[in-house]
Design an enzyme around this catalytic site. Structure first.
Site, PDB file in Angstrom:
ATOM      1  N   ASP A  33     -26.584 -12.683 -34.781  1.00 52.06           N
ATOM      2  CA  ASP A  33     -27.439 -12.177 -35.389  1.00 52.06           C
ATOM      3  C   ASP A  33     -28.895 -12.388 -34.445  1.00 52.06           C
ATOM      4  OD1 ASP A  33     -29.508 -11.978 -37.509  1.00 52.06           O
ATOM      5  OD2 ASP A  33     -27.708 -11.915 -38.968  1.00 52.06           O
ATOM      6  N   PHE A  82     -22.096  -5.961 -40.169  1.00 49.86           N
ATOM      7  CA  PHE A  82     -23.220  -5.930 -41.097  1.00 49.86           C
ATOM      8  C   PHE A  82     -24.584  -5.534 -40.393  1.00 49.86           C
ATOM      9  CE2 PHE A  82     -20.277  -9.265 -43.001  1.00 49.86           C
ATOM     10  CZ  PHE A  82     -19.986  -8.552 -44.149  1.00 49.86           C
ATOM     11  N   SER A 126     -22.590   2.504 -47.170  1.00 50.32           N
ATOM     12  CA  SER A 126     -23.408   2.499 -48.111  1.00 50.32           C
ATOM     13  C   SER A 126     -22.971   3.820 -49.207  1.00 50.32           C
ATOM     14  CB  SER A 126     -24.706   2.348 -48.013  1.00 50.32           C
ATOM     15  OG  SER A 126     -25.687   2.674 -48.922  1.00 50.32           O
ATOM     16  N   TYR A 150     -32.343   5.914 -43.340  1.00 51.46           N
ATOM     17  CA  TYR A 150     -31.504   4.837 -43.377  1.00 51.46           C
ATOM     18  C   TYR A 150     -30.031   5.340 -43.924  1.00 51.46           C
ATOM     19  CZ  TYR A 150     -28.746   1.164 -45.803  1.00 51.46           C
ATOM     20  OH  TYR A 150     -27.706   0.407 -45.986  1.00 51.46           O
ATOM     21  N   LYS A 154     -26.493   5.499 -41.733  1.00 47.82           N
ATOM     22  CA  LYS A 154     -24.917   5.143 -41.991  1.00 47.82           C
ATOM     23  C   LYS A 154     -23.905   6.298 -42.041  1.00 47.82           C
ATOM     24  CE  LYS A 154     -25.904   0.686 -43.324  1.00 47.82           C
ATOM     25  NZ  LYS A 154     -25.170  -0.281 -42.310  1.00 47.82           N
ATOM     26  N   PHE A 185     -21.841  -0.075 -53.514  1.00 48.41           N
ATOM     27  CA  PHE A 185     -22.725   0.362 -54.476  1.00 48.41           C
ATOM     28  C   PHE A 185     -23.816  -0.650 -54.524  1.00 48.41           C
ATOM     29  CE2 PHE A 185     -21.413   4.311 -55.976  1.00 48.41           C
ATOM     30  CZ  PHE A 185     -20.170   4.557 -55.079  1.00 48.41           C
ATOM     31  N   ASN A 186     -24.299  -1.414 -55.580  1.00 45.78           N
ATOM     32  CA  ASN A 186     -25.650  -2.113 -55.642  1.00 45.78           C
ATOM     33  C   ASN A 186     -25.184  -3.861 -55.605  1.00 45.78           C
ATOM     34  OD1 ASN A 186     -26.131   0.250 -56.510  1.00 45.78           O
ATOM     35  ND2 ASN A 186     -28.426  -0.200 -56.696  1.00 45.78           N
TER      36      ASN A 186
HETATM   37  P1  NAD Z   1     -29.647  -8.299 -44.561  1.00 48.41           P
HETATM   38  O1  NAD Z   1     -30.872  -7.846 -43.814  1.00 48.41           O
HETATM   39  O2  NAD Z   1     -29.835  -9.826 -45.221  1.00 48.41           O
HETATM   40  O3  NAD Z   1     -28.541  -8.755 -43.389  1.00 48.41           O
HETATM   41  C1  NAD Z   1     -28.512  -8.077 -42.050  1.00 48.41           C
HETATM   42  C2  NAD Z   1     -28.534  -8.980 -40.912  1.00 48.41           C
HETATM   43  O4  NAD Z   1     -28.589  -8.246 -39.673  1.00 48.41           O
HETATM   44  C3  NAD Z   1     -29.923  -9.564 -40.859  1.00 48.41           C
HETATM   45  O5  NAD Z   1     -29.367 -11.227 -40.590  1.00 48.41           O
HETATM   46  C4  NAD Z   1     -30.357  -9.354 -39.410  1.00 48.41           C
HETATM   47  O6  NAD Z   1     -31.431 -10.219 -39.023  1.00 48.41           O
HETATM   48  C5  NAD Z   1     -29.508  -8.943 -38.929  1.00 48.41           C
HETATM   49  N1  NAD Z   1     -29.739  -7.944 -37.920  1.00 48.41           N
HETATM   50  C6  NAD Z   1     -30.257  -6.677 -37.923  1.00 48.41           C
HETATM   51  N2  NAD Z   1     -30.336  -5.880 -36.817  1.00 48.41           N
HETATM   52  C7  NAD Z   1     -29.654  -6.520 -35.844  1.00 48.41           C
HETATM   53  C8  NAD Z   1     -29.266  -6.508 -34.569  1.00 48.41           C
HETATM   54  N3  NAD Z   1     -29.745  -5.274 -33.880  1.00 48.41           N
HETATM   55  N4  NAD Z   1     -28.842  -7.287 -34.080  1.00 48.41           N
HETATM   56  C9  NAD Z   1     -28.262  -8.517 -34.326  1.00 48.41           C
HETATM   57  N5  NAD Z   1     -28.484  -8.706 -35.603  1.00 48.41           N
HETATM   58  C10 NAD Z   1     -29.249  -7.693 -36.501  1.00 48.41           C
HETATM   59  O7  NAD Z   1     -29.023  -7.168 -45.133  1.00 48.41           O
HETATM   60  P2  NAD Z   1     -27.773  -7.182 -46.189  1.00 48.41           P
HETATM   61  O8  NAD Z   1     -28.225  -7.079 -47.410  1.00 48.41           O
HETATM   62  O9  NAD Z   1     -26.960  -8.500 -45.847  1.00 48.41           O
HETATM   63  O10 NAD Z   1     -26.900  -5.807 -45.552  1.00 48.41           O
HETATM   64  C11 NAD Z   1     -25.806  -6.390 -44.764  1.00 48.41           C
HETATM   65  C12 NAD Z   1     -25.208  -4.785 -44.323  1.00 48.41           C
HETATM   66  O11 NAD Z   1     -24.813  -4.300 -45.621  1.00 48.41           O
HETATM   67  C13 NAD Z   1     -26.344  -3.827 -43.788  1.00 48.41           C
HETATM   68  O12 NAD Z   1     -25.787  -3.098 -42.744  1.00 48.41           O
HETATM   69  C14 NAD Z   1     -26.830  -2.790 -44.924  1.00 48.41           C
HETATM   70  O13 NAD Z   1     -27.060  -1.698 -44.558  1.00 48.41           O
HETATM   71  C15 NAD Z   1     -25.295  -2.892 -45.470  1.00 48.41           C
HETATM   72  N6  NAD Z   1     -25.662  -2.490 -47.193  1.00 48.41           N
HETATM   73  C16 NAD Z   1     -26.641  -3.372 -48.045  1.00 48.41           C
HETATM   74  C17 NAD Z   1     -26.499  -2.869 -49.215  1.00 48.41           C
HETATM   75  C18 NAD Z   1     -27.470  -3.984 -50.088  1.00 48.41           C
HETATM   76  O14 NAD Z   1     -28.034  -3.514 -51.178  1.00 48.41           O
HETATM   77  N7  NAD Z   1     -27.941  -5.108 -49.631  1.00 48.41           N
HETATM   78  C19 NAD Z   1     -25.873  -1.936 -49.796  1.00 48.41           C
HETATM   79  C20 NAD Z   1     -25.199  -1.100 -48.934  1.00 48.41           C
HETATM   80  C21 NAD Z   1     -24.972  -1.572 -47.573  1.00 48.41           C
HETATM   81  C1  WQD Z   2     -31.793   0.096 -58.972  1.00 51.79           C
HETATM   82  C2  WQD Z   2     -32.683   0.818 -60.083  1.00 51.79           C
HETATM   83  C3  WQD Z   2     -34.438   2.007 -59.684  1.00 51.79           C
HETATM   84  C4  WQD Z   2     -36.843  -1.281 -58.384  1.00 51.79           C
HETATM   85  C5  WQD Z   2     -31.023   0.656 -53.008  1.00 51.79           C
HETATM   86  C6  WQD Z   2     -30.715   1.712 -51.712  1.00 51.79           C
HETATM   87  C7  WQD Z   2     -29.374   1.913 -51.395  1.00 51.79           C
HETATM   88  C8  WQD Z   2     -28.723   0.472 -51.099  1.00 51.79           C
HETATM   89  C9  WQD Z   2     -28.766  -0.251 -52.416  1.00 51.79           C
HETATM   90  C10 WQD Z   2     -28.392  -0.326 -49.061  1.00 51.79           C
HETATM   91  C11 WQD Z   2     -33.097   2.264 -59.716  1.00 51.79           C
HETATM   92  C12 WQD Z   2     -34.548   0.646 -60.408  1.00 51.79           C
HETATM   93  C13 WQD Z   2     -35.817  -0.643 -58.942  1.00 51.79           C
HETATM   94  C14 WQD Z   2     -37.990  -1.557 -59.365  1.00 51.79           C
HETATM   95  C15 WQD Z   2     -36.955  -0.236 -61.031  1.00 51.79           C
HETATM   96  N1  WQD Z   2     -29.087  -0.205 -50.085  1.00 51.79           N
HETATM   97  N2  WQD Z   2     -35.818   0.055 -60.172  1.00 51.79           N
HETATM   98  N3  WQD Z   2     -38.042  -0.981 -60.551  1.00 51.79           N
HETATM   99  O1  WQD Z   2     -32.081   2.372 -55.208  1.00 51.79           O
HETATM  100  O2  WQD Z   2     -29.886   2.304 -56.339  1.00 51.79           O
HETATM  101  O3  WQD Z   2     -30.378   1.330 -53.882  1.00 51.79           O
HETATM  102  O4  WQD Z   2     -30.215  -0.402 -52.744  1.00 51.79           O
HETATM  103  O5  WQD Z   2     -27.395   0.628 -48.712  1.00 51.79           O
HETATM  104  O6  WQD Z   2     -29.356   2.323 -49.939  1.00 51.79           O
HETATM  105  O7  WQD Z   2     -31.397   2.860 -51.733  1.00 51.79           O
HETATM  106  O8  WQD Z   2     -31.126   0.198 -55.972  1.00 51.79           O
HETATM  107  O9  WQD Z   2     -32.257  -1.957 -56.636  1.00 51.79           O
HETATM  108  O10 WQD Z   2     -33.696  -0.277 -55.477  1.00 51.79           O
HETATM  109  O11 WQD Z   2     -32.818   0.201 -57.831  1.00 51.79           O
HETATM  110  O12 WQD Z   2     -37.086   0.605 -61.949  1.00 51.79           O
HETATM  111  O13 WQD Z   2     -38.813  -2.153 -59.162  1.00 51.79           O
HETATM  112  O14 WQD Z   2     -33.712  -0.048 -60.583  1.00 51.79           O
HETATM  113  O15 WQD Z   2     -35.333   3.080 -59.693  1.00 51.79           O
HETATM  114  O16 WQD Z   2     -32.652   3.018 -60.931  1.00 51.79           O
HETATM  115  P1  WQD Z   2     -30.849   1.613 -55.517  1.00 51.79           P
HETATM  116  P2  WQD Z   2     -32.344  -0.590 -56.418  1.00 51.79           P
END
Ligand code: NAD
Ligand code: WQD
Length: 348
Positions: A33, A82, A126, A150, A154, A185-186
């Site tokens: 990381d 990740f 995602s 973004y 992906k 999903f979320n």
């Molecule tokens: P996060 O930012 O908490 O974790 C990502 C980690 O990757 C961080 O610790 C960051 O420091 C590290 N990182 C970023 N770029 C790097 C690089 N170039 N080299 C080494 N380390 C690096 O995010 P998260 O929520 O834990 O998400 C993890 C993965 O899941 C991500 O790829 C994200 O796109 C994907 N994802 C997250 C969500 C969500 O809602 N959290 C939803 C769908 C997909």
């Molecule tokens: C959820 C719902 C908003 C904030 C995002 C990324 C997606 C994925 C997960 C990585 C929606 C509503 C939100 C606020 C609100 N990440 N909302 N007030 O948009 O489904 O997904 O996170 O891959 O790529 O787009 O999640 O938590 O932002 O929103 O009303 O202050 O809450 O409109 O309906 P989202 P979210």
């Protein structure tokens, strides 16, 4: 000897929870990381929760030589990838940064994996890769069509990984790629200990951390983005999934990659979601019930790019990974709140 899993981005929100589950399942864990969006405190706490040690390298996945050294030193059998940047709005402002970090970072990783002959990969994709659909419940065979940099990063990575796997058939590789593309999903919630959780920088973009920070008094008011959607109460509906359920899906994915289905390689996508959605108002109402806190909110205009409703069809993950969610929305909120109460300043 236990199998070793390399966890890129292992200090982050989902990665740290994955480290806990991997260690508890008996894997050796190596984390890389660059700490761009995390702190080493999360990894200290992972070790405290599990009573087990992991190995940490502070390195950027784009550092090919550094990464190759790690593969030479550790006998890695599987990679969970990740590491990446994940803020949709920021990706629109800094597309190159997102493509460089996410797409180029993955290219470097898979080149190093090729050289080291490690061909088992679980990738954090995602639900954002899907295009808008007339059906709110998304299945893996729905057309892809991300609408922001973004999401496109992906989708590009998924394409690269599918091409890599397809090439194995043409070259009749005797060590084919085994790849699971997990479309989250979320993810919300936190480990039930309240020791690790989501620690967003600045003002949160996502609903759950925003609601938690309103409840604890760090933020004054939640804006509910849109109350005129064609949904049951006019607010947006999403498929929220407990982060611990989510990371358990990764352990199941590793087992599946090592099983019969992937015996001759392959690259398959799986939705990780609960298969049912909650509206923003339902989240607020449940949060108030579970925590006994009032959430101050107002209705605001819709946020650009938001869908009315989106939830997973999780049947393929059940059938092929033998995985489904176990935790309820009450669990997700209770755990998120415990983390927030115990760590009002996150890891700082
Ligand atoms: P996060 O930012 O908490 O974790 C990502 C980690 O990757 C961080 O610790 C960051 O420091 C590290 N990182 C970023 N770029 C790097 C690089 N170039 N080299 C080494 N380390 C690096 O995010 P998260 O929520 O834990 O998400 C993890 C993965 O899941 C991500 O790829 C994200 O796109 C994907 N994802 C997250 C969500 C969500 O809602 N959290 C939803 C769908 C997909
Ligand atoms: C959820 C719902 C908003 C904030 C995002 C990324 C997606 C994925 C997960 C990585 C929606 C509503 C939100 C606020 C609100 N990440 N909302 N007030 O948009 O489904 O997904 O996170 O891959 O790529 O787009 O999640 O938590 O932002 O929103 O009303 O202050 O809450 O409109 O309906 P989202 P979210």
């Amino acid at each position: 000897m236990a199998n070793t899993v390399l966890v890129t981005g292992g200090a982050g929100y989902i990665g740290s929870h994955a480290c806990v589950e991997l260690l508890q399942a008996g894997y050796k864990v190596v984390v890389v990381d660059n700490l761009v969006n995390s702190k080493t405190e999360s990894l200290k706490r992972v070790q405290k929760i599990t009573g087990k040690a992991l190995t940490f390298y502070e390195i950027d996945v784009r550092d090919k030589e550094g990464l190759a050294d790690i593969f030479a030193k550790e006998s890695i059998s599987t990679v969970i990838h990740f590491a990446g940047l994940k803020a949709v709005g920021e990706s629109c402002e800094q597309p190159l940064n997102y493509y460089h970090n996410n797409v180029y970072g993955t290219l470097v990783l898979i080149e190093v994996m090729c050289d080291a002959n490690v061909r088992q990969l679980v990738f954090s994709s995602s639900a954002t890769v899907y295009g808008e659909s007339v059906h709110a419940q998304y299945s893996e065979d729905f057309p892809l069509g991300a609408i922001n940099p973004y999401g496109r990063s992906k989708a590009m990575i998924e394409d690269i990984l599918r091409d890599l796997s397809a090439a194995d058939k043409l070259t009749q590789s005797n060590n084919p790629w085994k790849i699971a593309l997990l479309r989250y999903f979320n993810p919300i919630g936190a480990h039930e200990s309240g020791m690790i959780g989501e620690d967003p920088n600045g003002i949160p973009n996502n609903l759950m951390p925003y609601v938690s920070q309103v409840a604890i008094g760090k933020l004054a008011q939640l804006s509910v983005f849109g109350n005129d959607y064609p949904t049951r109460d006019g607010t947006g509906i999403r498929d929220y999934i407990h982060v611990v359920d989510l990371v358990k899906g990764h352990i199941k994915a590793i087992a599946t990659l090592e099983g019969e289905k992937f015996q001759s390689g392959g690259c398959h996508a799986y939705n990780l979601g609960a298969g049912r959605g909650y509206s923003v108002l339902e989240i607020i109402e449940t949060f108030e019930k579970v925590t006994d806190k009032k959430i101050n909110y107002k209705f605001s205009p819709r946020r650009a790019g938001d869908l009315a409703e989106c939830f997973a069809n999780p049947e393929l993950a059940l059938k092929q990974l033998n995985w489904k969610v176990e935790k309820s929305l009450d669990d997700m909120i209770a755990d998120a709140w415990r983390w927030q109460l115990k760590n009002p300043q996150g890891y700082s």
